[in-house]
Scaffold this active site. Structure first.
Site, PDB file in Angstrom:
ATOM      1  N   ARG A 225     -19.320   2.488   7.249  1.00 40.91           N
ATOM      2  CA  ARG A 225     -19.462   1.043   7.414  1.00 40.91           C
ATOM      3  C   ARG A 225     -17.741   0.943   7.808  1.00 40.91           C
ATOM      4  O   ARG A 225     -16.873   1.399   7.292  1.00 40.91           O
ATOM      5  CB  ARG A 225     -19.660   0.465   5.853  1.00 40.91           C
ATOM      6  CG  ARG A 225     -21.000   0.689   5.546  1.00 40.91           C
ATOM      7  CD  ARG A 225     -21.755  -0.384   6.254  1.00 40.91           C
ATOM      8  NE  ARG A 225     -23.135  -0.619   5.885  1.00 40.91           N
ATOM      9  CZ  ARG A 225     -24.132  -0.039   6.435  1.00 40.91           C
ATOM     10  NH1 ARG A 225     -23.815   0.980   7.406  1.00 40.91           N
ATOM     11  NH2 ARG A 225     -25.388  -0.026   6.224  1.00 40.91           N
ATOM     12  N   HIS A 273     -22.074   0.763  16.892  1.00 35.60           N
ATOM     13  CA  HIS A 273     -22.841   0.856  15.898  1.00 35.60           C
ATOM     14  C   HIS A 273     -24.277   1.478  16.175  1.00 35.60           C
ATOM     15  O   HIS A 273     -25.249   0.788  15.958  1.00 35.60           O
ATOM     16  CB  HIS A 273     -23.069  -0.616  14.939  1.00 35.60           C
ATOM     17  CG  HIS A 273     -23.346  -0.448  13.635  1.00 35.60           C
ATOM     18  ND1 HIS A 273     -22.999  -1.277  12.646  1.00 35.60           N
ATOM     19  CD2 HIS A 273     -24.224   0.612  12.816  1.00 35.60           C
ATOM     20  CE1 HIS A 273     -23.475  -0.891  11.609  1.00 35.60           C
ATOM     21  NE2 HIS A 273     -24.251   0.137  11.581  1.00 35.60           N
TER      22      HIS A 273
END
Length: 310
Positions: A225, A273
């Site tokens: 993250r 991502h």
């Protein structure tokens, strides 16, 4: 049974088709246009639903997450106090392991250096080449993703260790845990891979203090993250020469702003991502399995412990 699918990032049609193929009797609805009467929704399969949406479903029994991480769901103060199931499925795990191995090998075999030499039309051979067994890889986080990545890297002959909040055991892999285990784990790590869940305890864990405990010339790979990383501290460690490079797949702001220094930093690799994407064709079995367990009165698996955040 009515299930509401909520995601702006996934192909709803793929999920509807896969779910209906395995559970023809399931009433699958897609938010927002196809939601219908909120009072008819029994289950929700979601990724980053709007705040308050799940709380507006009075018959909702279980929330299934489309991702392995549930920090975005837990950040919703209106999230109903219902069973929350995180995504643990072979395709997601395999995808993450492939990404980790790719970028460990890139840095191990000096691929960024040779890519830069190609751009500059430079032919220069290295005089020394490390073997995988001479390269120490450390995995932060030994859940389903971290454990699989560690085992595959071990099979590639890397010297692999792992760190976790609580004790874990993996065959052939040195494991460390807790606050007392972090410093010795970092001291023996040349390539650090972060696969931790995001919790109040792990937010900002990749900071100046942690980087200083890595050997000079270490590399950081963050596929967990964005909020694990203190971006300014990473840039400082790279610019000082203490860290040799970084691969980053996740960021505090996504998409990464066009003027962010990560885009042009010579020792940073940016990916958007994409380390591991949940695919309906492989992940649907976990959701269907959960629905069948509910129908049979059996306990759900992969339930989130909200106190821990994963």
């Amino acid at each position: 049974m009515a299930l509401l699918f909520v995601s702006a990032h996934d192909h709803a049609e793929d999920w509807v088709n896969e779910l209906k193929a395995q559970l023809p009797e399931l009433d699958v609805r897609v938010w927002p246009e196809g939601m219908g009467d909120p009072a008819e929704i029994d289950y929700a399969l979601v990724w980053k639903p709007p705040a308050g949406l799940l709380a507006s479903l009075p018959k909702l029994k279980v929330i299934f997450s489309l991702g392995a991480g549930v920090d975005a769901l837990l950040a919703d103060p209106t999230l109903p106090d219902l069973p929350l199931v995180r995504m643990v499925e072979p395709g997601l795990t395999e995808g993450m392991t492939e990404y980790v191995c790719l970028h460990v090998l890139r840095w191990h075999r000096d691929a960024p250096l040779f890519e830069a030499q190609q751009r500059d039309v430079v032919w220069k051979q290295l005089t020394h080449q490390h073997l995988a067994r001479e390269r120490r890889v450390g995995i932060l986080g030994l859940g389903a993703l971290g454990s699989d990545a560690a085992q595959v890297l071990k099979a590639l002959r890397f010297d692999v260790a792992g760190w976790s909040r609580s004790p874990k055991q993996l065959d052939g892999i040195a494991t460390y845990h807790g606050a007392e285990g972090l410093a010795p784990f970092l001291a023996r790590t040349d390539i650090l891979v972060c696969l931790l869940p995001l919790t109040p305890d792990t937010e900002n864990i990749l900071d100046a203090g942690l980087f200083a405990q890595l050997p000079r010339g270490a590399v950081v790979i963050n596929a967990a993250r964005g909020r694990h990383l203190v971006e300014e501290d990473l840039l400082a460690a790279l610019n000082s020469g203490h860290l040799a490079g970084a691969t980053l797949d996740v960021f505090r702001t996504e998409p990464l702003p066009a003027d962010h220094p990560f885009w042009t930093h010579p020792r940073v690799t940016v990916t958007p991502h994409v380390a591991a994407i949940t695919q309906a064709r492989t992940a649907v079995e976990q959701v269907v399995g959960g629905l069948k367990r509910l129908a049979a009165g059996q306990p759900l698996i992969n339930l989130v412990d909200r106190r821990r955040g994963y």
